[in-house]
Scaffold this active site. Structure first.
Site, PDB file in Angstrom:
ATOM      1  N   GLY A 207       0.785  -1.232   0.000  1.00  0.00           N
ATOM      2  CA  GLY A 207       0.000   0.000   0.000  1.00  0.00           C
ATOM      3  C   GLY A 207       0.812   1.275   0.000  1.00  0.00           C
ATOM      4  N   GLY A 209       2.446   2.831  -2.471  1.00  0.00           N
ATOM      5  CA  GLY A 209       2.159   3.707  -3.604  1.00  0.00           C
ATOM      6  C   GLY A 209       0.818   4.398  -3.481  1.00  0.00           C
TER       7      GLY A 209
END
Length: 447
Positions: A207, A209
């Site tokens: 998670g 990005g």
């Protein structure tokens, strides 16, 4: 109160680590209100994506219209857009807005699942990039968009420029997979900035990005300029990685809400520092315990990842006759030097959050050993050339080197200095109260 409004156009992660679930946490951590257009449902966990169920295009459009017509938006972030048809629709919908748009070109999940059809890559380049205020590809995504290798800082600069040439307002090429120290390259069509920080060794990065892109969008929605927004969002992500959740049997999720920790703990930690300094100032005979360059006491907030998360004394700690005296108030980020020591110690043991710089004396070293303390020494003469060239890196390197040799964070770390550098002894402990206990024992005034 009307908060900044961020519309998230992305897929749902059933494991709660990435996608819409990560986006909601990141926006909330920064005080923004997130609304959602869900583009797909995924059946996934920390190890794999098992299935993807696309949302019908007409329902994607209905979600967007429902939000736009009633609530409105101050920024948009796009994530998982699995098909060329969906990319085309989203580009059309974004043409109806005049707010900042952050495009995260999600292609592959942390577990290796393909989240963007290959034929959609061209649609993203032609239709979505010209709508983007900022595009945030990682190295793999930049390579897929440009059809060439991107594995160095120079290649990242070229890639960012190429993405801007394709129509994006700015590009942030993320170098988390760079060899050595990771960093992100921001180019806005005029100048480039490279943001770097030491790598945090953990598998729990699912998670990252999504969290970064949504954090940037949330700040742009609040009126931040782009470069400061990227820098602040990166800080949130570093805290989120450091506070990553150990869940499942694969890549656990980052925890954006860890960004709240330092803010929630600031008051209590300031109180601990003030109490410790008051104790020190009240004991006669400690004036001789600080070096000629003056002393310093540092205390990291929980989950600290930067010097701004470390409390220290503005103006250092001086002496007035036989007593110590804080030259100024305790403030976050008041000393980068002591922060480097504390952060290096926390990398090995997150509970070791306090450090103090004291006068070096062989007798003090022997006394520390007689107290049964673990004592480590580093030599500036052994410092690698690349470390010497980086201003302020000696203390981080020396602390890390001692911890590596001893296999733990010791109570005392010292160096004998070099030309132009005074020898200094440093105390380490869990909190400033424990530092004062050790200082008194070392000075022969403890119980």
């Amino acid at each position: 109160m009307t908060p900044a409004r961020v519309l998230i156009i992305a897929g749902s992660d059933s494991g709660g680590g990435a996608g819409i679930q990560a986006d909601l946490k990141a926006a909330a951590a920064l005080g923004a209100h997130a609304m959602t257009v869900i583009t797909a449902l995924t059946a996934q966990n920390t190890k794999e994506v098992r299935a993807v169920h696309p949302t019908p295009l007409d329902f994607v459009e209905q979600q967007f219209a429902a939000v736009a017509e009633d609530i409105g938006m101050d920024a948009v972030k796009t994530g998982m857009l699995h098909s060329a048809e969906l990319v085309e629709l989203v580009a059309k919908l974004l043409g109806l807005t005049k707010v900042p748009v952050v495009v995260d070109p999600v292609m592959v999940s942390k577990g290796g699942g393909v989240l963007l059809d290959p034929q959609a890559v061209e649609a993203l380049k032609l239709l979505l990039l010209p709508r983007a205020t900022l595009v945030t590809p990682n190295l793999d995504e930049a390579e897929a968009l440009l059809g060439r290798e991107v594995r160095s800082r120079a290649a990242m600069e070229d890639a960012a420029a190429a993405l801007v040439a394709l129509g994006a307002g700015a590009a942030l090429v993320k170098g988390g997979h760079l060899q050595g120290e990771p960093g992100d390259l921001l180019y806005d069509g005029r100048e480039s900035l490279f943001f770097s920080a030491p790598r945090i060794e953990t598998p729990h990065t699912h998670g990252t990005g999504c969290t970064l892109a949504t954090a940037i969008a949330s700040l742009l929605a609040q009126g931040w300029e782009l470069a400061p927004a990227v820098e602040r969002a990166r800080l949130l992500v570093r805290r989120a990685i450091a506070g990553g959740l150990v869940l499942g049997h694969g890549h656990g999720p980052v925890n954006a809400l860890a960004d709240l920790g330092p803010r929630l703990e600031l008051g209590p930690c300031l109180a601990e520092m003030d109490a410790a300094i008051e104790r020190m100032e009240g004991v006669s005979g400690l004036g001789e315990m600080i070096p000629e360059v003056r002393g310093q006491l540092g205390y990291a907030l929980p989950g600290a990842v930067s010097a701004q998360d470390v409390l220290a004394v503005a103006g250092r700690i001086t002496n007035i006759g036989p007593r110590l005296k804080a030259a100024g108030p305790v403030r976050p980020g008041a000393s980068s030097h002591v922060a480097k020591i504390v952060l290096a110690a926390m990398a090995a043991d997150p509970n070791m959050r306090a450090a103090m710089a004291c006068r070096f004396d062989e007798a003090l070293v022997e006394r520390a050993r007689s107290l049964g303390w673990s004592v480590g020494e580093f030599s500036r003469a052994e410092e690698p050339p690349e470390v010497k060239q980086r201003e302020g890196s000696s203390l981080e390197w020396g602390t890390t080197e001692v911890i590596r040799r001893l296999g733990k964070v010791p109570e005392v770390i010292f160096d004998r200095g070099e030309s132009g550098k005074e020898p200094v002894l440093r105390l380490l402990a869990r909190n400033p109260g424990a530092i004062v206990d050790r200082l008194l024992l070392l000075a022969g005034q403890g119980a």
